[in-house]
Motif scaffolding. Structure first.
Motif, PDB file in Angstrom:
ATOM      1  N   GLY A  87       0.755  -1.492  -0.122  1.00 35.30           N
ATOM      2  CA  GLY A  87       0.455   0.061   0.259  1.00 35.30           C
ATOM      3  C   GLY A  87       0.651   1.216  -0.274  1.00 35.30           C
ATOM      4  O   GLY A  87       0.455   2.304  -0.392  1.00 35.30           O
ATOM      5  N   LEU A 121      -0.953   4.511  -2.102  1.00 35.32           N
ATOM      6  CA  LEU A 121      -2.513   4.213  -0.843  1.00 35.32           C
ATOM      7  C   LEU A 121      -2.329   4.540  -0.136  1.00 35.32           C
ATOM      8  O   LEU A 121      -3.666   4.874   0.466  1.00 35.32           O
ATOM      9  CB  LEU A 121      -3.558   2.730  -1.873  1.00 35.32           C
ATOM     10  CG  LEU A 121      -3.132   2.421  -3.319  1.00 35.32           C
ATOM     11  CD1 LEU A 121      -3.410   0.948  -3.060  1.00 35.32           C
ATOM     12  CD2 LEU A 121      -4.488   3.398  -3.372  1.00 35.32           C
ATOM     13  N   LEU A 122      -1.440   4.827   0.418  1.00 34.61           N
ATOM     14  CA  LEU A 122      -1.291   4.748   1.965  1.00 34.61           C
ATOM     15  C   LEU A 122       0.454   5.370   2.697  1.00 34.61           C
ATOM     16  O   LEU A 122       1.272   5.093   2.717  1.00 34.61           O
ATOM     17  CB  LEU A 122      -0.684   3.020   2.952  1.00 34.61           C
ATOM     18  CG  LEU A 122      -1.023   2.779   3.841  1.00 34.61           C
ATOM     19  CD1 LEU A 122      -2.484   2.853   4.694  1.00 34.61           C
ATOM     20  CD2 LEU A 122      -1.012   1.815   4.608  1.00 34.61           C
ATOM     21  N   TYR A 175      -0.683  15.200  -4.053  1.00 39.56           N
ATOM     22  CA  TYR A 175      -1.873  14.295  -4.314  1.00 39.56           C
ATOM     23  C   TYR A 175      -1.208  13.913  -6.048  1.00 39.56           C
ATOM     24  O   TYR A 175      -1.730  12.814  -6.157  1.00 39.56           O
ATOM     25  CB  TYR A 175      -3.141  15.348  -4.503  1.00 39.56           C
ATOM     26  CG  TYR A 175      -4.306  14.268  -4.665  1.00 39.56           C
ATOM     27  CD1 TYR A 175      -4.429  13.473  -4.077  1.00 39.56           C
ATOM     28  CD2 TYR A 175      -4.737  14.581  -6.075  1.00 39.56           C
ATOM     29  CE1 TYR A 175      -5.453  12.260  -4.631  1.00 39.56           C
ATOM     30  CE2 TYR A 175      -6.048  14.211  -6.131  1.00 39.56           C
ATOM     31  CZ  TYR A 175      -6.061  12.804  -5.526  1.00 39.56           C
ATOM     32  OH  TYR A 175      -7.216  12.012  -5.803  1.00 39.56           O
ATOM     33  N   ILE A 221      -0.783  10.464  -7.315  1.00 46.52           N
ATOM     34  CA  ILE A 221      -2.222   9.795  -8.444  1.00 46.52           C
ATOM     35  C   ILE A 221      -1.348   9.323  -9.354  1.00 46.52           C
ATOM     36  O   ILE A 221      -1.376   8.065 -10.253  1.00 46.52           O
ATOM     37  CB  ILE A 221      -3.030  10.907  -8.973  1.00 46.52           C
ATOM     38  CG1 ILE A 221      -4.383  11.146  -7.693  1.00 46.52           C
ATOM     39  CG2 ILE A 221      -3.799  10.618 -10.602  1.00 46.52           C
ATOM     40  CD1 ILE A 221      -5.072  10.313  -7.809  1.00 46.52           C
ATOM     41  N   ARG A 256       0.185   6.001  -9.336  1.00 48.41           N
ATOM     42  CA  ARG A 256      -0.815   4.652  -8.714  1.00 48.41           C
ATOM     43  C   ARG A 256      -1.173   4.071 -10.187  1.00 48.41           C
ATOM     44  O   ARG A 256      -1.158   3.208 -10.570  1.00 48.41           O
ATOM     45  CB  ARG A 256      -2.025   5.030  -8.138  1.00 48.41           C
ATOM     46  CG  ARG A 256      -2.098   5.445  -6.721  1.00 48.41           C
ATOM     47  CD  ARG A 256      -3.390   5.885  -6.342  1.00 48.41           C
ATOM     48  NE  ARG A 256      -3.367   6.579  -4.281  1.00 48.41           N
ATOM     49  CZ  ARG A 256      -4.581   7.001  -4.530  1.00 48.41           C
ATOM     50  NH1 ARG A 256      -5.314   6.956  -4.953  1.00 48.41           N
ATOM     51  NH2 ARG A 256      -4.471   7.297  -3.003  1.00 48.41           N
ATOM     52  N   LYS A 257      -0.432   5.218 -11.261  1.00 48.55           N
ATOM     53  CA  LYS A 257      -1.014   5.264 -12.571  1.00 48.55           C
ATOM     54  C   LYS A 257       0.317   4.158 -12.853  1.00 48.55           C
ATOM     55  O   LYS A 257       0.283   3.632 -13.807  1.00 48.55           O
ATOM     56  CB  LYS A 257      -1.139   6.226 -13.420  1.00 48.55           C
ATOM     57  CG  LYS A 257      -2.578   7.028 -13.355  1.00 48.55           C
ATOM     58  CD  LYS A 257      -2.335   8.240 -14.063  1.00 48.55           C
ATOM     59  CE  LYS A 257      -3.912   8.906 -14.016  1.00 48.55           C
ATOM     60  NZ  LYS A 257      -3.650  10.318 -14.639  1.00 48.55           N
ATOM     61  N   LEU A 296      -6.903   5.619 -19.098  1.00 48.81           N
ATOM     62  CA  LEU A 296      -6.656   6.418 -18.180  1.00 48.81           C
ATOM     63  C   LEU A 296      -5.530   7.353 -18.576  1.00 48.81           C
ATOM     64  O   LEU A 296      -4.896   8.169 -17.963  1.00 48.81           O
ATOM     65  CB  LEU A 296      -6.968   5.702 -16.640  1.00 48.81           C
ATOM     66  CG  LEU A 296      -6.914   6.567 -15.402  1.00 48.81           C
ATOM     67  CD1 LEU A 296      -7.915   7.553 -15.128  1.00 48.81           C
ATOM     68  CD2 LEU A 296      -6.664   5.269 -13.990  1.00 48.81           C
TER      69      LEU A 296
END
Lengths: 362, 216
Positions: free
Chosen positions: B48, B53-54, B72, B76, B79-80, B107
């Motif tokens: 995570g 994510l964490l 932020y 993101i 994550r991508k 995405l």
């Protein structure tokens, strides 16, 4: 699934899967739209009826004296004068307003004559249908009119009823009489669009008055009608809005897993929220479309079966209905606006779900 | 050499219970790295943190030299750029196999891998119109790997990827990771299964809240 439409595709997929949960908000929006359309159409029907009845009979602009004001979109100009009085027949009497004009001016009222004709001589009058019923007076009867002359001297004159008219407005049909006169103090203008009378009067020099000012009771009643229609409709719509809010919140709370997956893939808060806002939009649009269809069906039924109105309360025989494109656009815009506003708050919760909480517990 | 994924002095606690303490770790080359540890040792928590994510309580995580918890936007982006594969696949049930993969392609706007090619490689081309519930467990995991790959990730993190599959599917899935390594994408696999580590170039174990290199 086409490129760039992935958010819409996810919204569609979620909506399709959970369509049962959206049944109640769908129905509430459908009822809200249908109700709003029917209410606005009936109110509009009454309003248009009153406006048309007033403006087809009563001059739209009255200018004192002879006027050379050139107003665009003038349909016709006549000369008139007004005098108050009392009409007497067989011991019955009633207060009246004498509307005098010359022959060409009186021809303007031919379309309202339901029996006989407009006055051709100075000793003839035409009276309204309601007044004729009240006095039990018919065409050819003689009546007396008591009035005050300009020099404040009372005068009583006999007139022969040349015709009976019906304007559709109780006020005119119960208290107006038409007669031929020479001493005409007012220039009466009929416009192609009477609703613009208040705009035109601003440019007129001298003493002038519009039909709205002369009929403030009715124009105020129309404004009150519209105000209450909007208030009632807003209540219906706010209830529909809460329905959307609940279902969006339900959708967000039952889709924590999917929201977490999307977050882990790199969806932003905004993109995740947008999925649920689009979902609400889709439900709203479906509800609005079906609401409009059923609303039009209800209006068609009302027009066809002609719902009678009590004659002691309404002067109109049947419930009038008239739908304007602007009312439909207003209905659709308000519905979409309210459902969007009510869906944003719960949809934003989607962006606040911690993906790790869900993915870890999975 | 620049690291692809690196974490420095990571600390993480659930309330007063410390799970990770001063953890350091990096991946520099396309390789398969195993993370070993019993259930509850903090493997998923580490994944995570590595995947954006964490938020860790302390320490930094860098993906291609970018501090992923700086803001932020970086989070993101991370994550991508990190392909996540979970034990339970985490596919969206309402979307078909093709749609599940394509949302990532749309995405990320990846141009490197074509969906059809990935489906072909994963041997799931004929499943693309099916929904996840219509697939076997092994097929679901293949779709999850295909989805991770479709985003052209800098690294793939697979959390217990073979935890739910039968032995024959387990071998197939691990071979897929070998193939992914060959195309130049490092893979980090967490597991408590010894067979999995036989496919790894390097294995770490989470022990007493620390990550220790066990063998290479």
């Amino acid at each position: 699934m086409k490129k760039k439409n992935f958010i819409l595709s996810i919204s569609l997929a979620f909506t399709k899967k959970n369509k049962k949960h959206f049944l109640i908000p769908f129905i509430s929006i459908l009822i809200g739209t249908m109700g709003l359309l029917v209410i606005l159409s009936v109110i509009r029907g009454f309003n248009d009826y009153f406006v048309e009845s007033i403006t087809s009979f009563f001059p739209h602009i009255l200018i004192e004296g002879s006027s050379d004001n050139s107003i665009k979109e003038t349909e016709k100009i006549i000369s008139v004068s007004f005098k108050e009085g009392v009409i007497l027949k067989n011991g019955e009497f009633s207060g009246i307003m004498q509307l005098s004009s010359d022959n060409s001016g009186l021809d303007n009222f031919n379309e309202f004559i339901i029996e006989g004709k407009t006055p051709q001589d100075y000793d003839e009058i035409a009276i309204g249908k309601v007044l004729s019923d009240e006095l039990n007076a018919e065409k050819g009867d003689t009546v007396q009119i008591f009035s005050i002359k300009n020099n404040l001297q009372p005068e009583t004159q006999n007139y022969k009823i040349s015709g009976i008219f019906e304007s559709g407005m109780y006020q005119y049909d119960s208290s107006f009489i038409l007669n031929k006169g020479d001493d005409l103090h007012w220039t009466a203008i009929y416009l192609k669009n009477p609703l613009k009378a208040d705009d035109y009067i601003k440019n007129i020099e001298g003493n002038a008055v519009t039909w709205t000012e002369m009929n403030t009771t009715f124009t105020s009643a129309i404004a009150v009608n519209e105000f209450f229609a909007v208030i009632i409709s807003l209540f219906v719509l706010v209830i529909a809005g809460f329905g959307i809010m609940n279902s969006t919140l339900f959708s967000v709370l039952t889709r924590k897993r999917e929201i977490s997956i999307l977050s882990s893939l790199g969806f932003t808060y905004r993109q995740t929220s947008l999925i649920f806002i689009i979902q609400s939009f889709l439900i709203s649009i479906s509800g609005i479309i079906f609401g409009l269809l059923i609303g039009f069906l209800v209006l068609a039924i009302i027009q066809n079966i002609q719902i009678p109105l009590p004659s002691d309360v309404f002067y109109i025989k049947y419930l009038p209905v008239k739908t304007h494109l602007s009312d439909i656009l207003l209905t659709v815009s308000i519905e979409i606006g309210i459902s969007m506003i009510f869906s944003v708050l719960p949809a934003r919760r989607a962006g606040k779900i911690d993906p790790m909480d869900v993915l870890k517990s999975e | 050499m620049n690291s692809i994924l690196k974490c420095e002095n990571i600390k993480f606690s659930y309330g007063k219970t410390e799970v990770l303490s001063d953890l350091n770790f990096s991946v520099n080359t396309p390789s398969i790295t195993g993370i070993k540890g019993p259930s509850g040792s903090g493997k998923t928590t580490l994944f995570g943190i590595l995947s954006g994510l964490l938020n860790p309580d302390a320490g930094k995580v860098y993906l291609n030299e970018i501090d992923i918890y700086k803001n932020y936007k970086n989070k993101i982006l991370a994550r991508k750029k990190i392909g996540l594969v979970f034990q339970n696949y985490n596919l969206i049930r309402e979307l078909t196999v093709f749609q599940n993969i394509q949302i990532v392609e749309d995405l990320v706007r990846n141009n490197r891998f074509k969906i059809e090619e990935i489906l072909e490689k994963m041997n799931i081309s004929d499943l693309k119109s099916r929904y996840p519930d219509q697939l076997s467990i092994g097929q679901r995991q293949r779709v999850a790997i295909a989805r991770a790959l479709c985003g052209n990730p800098s690294v793939i993190l697979a959390d217990e990827p073979t935890g739910s599959v039968d032995p024959s599917n387990k071998k197939n899935i691990l071979e897929l990771f070998l193939h992914i390594k060959k195309v130049g994408i490092p893979v980090i696999i967490s597991s408590h299964d010894q067979t999995t580590f036989e496919f790894c170039d390097k294995v770490f174990s989470i022990n007493e809240k620390l990550l220790m290199e066990e063998y290479t």
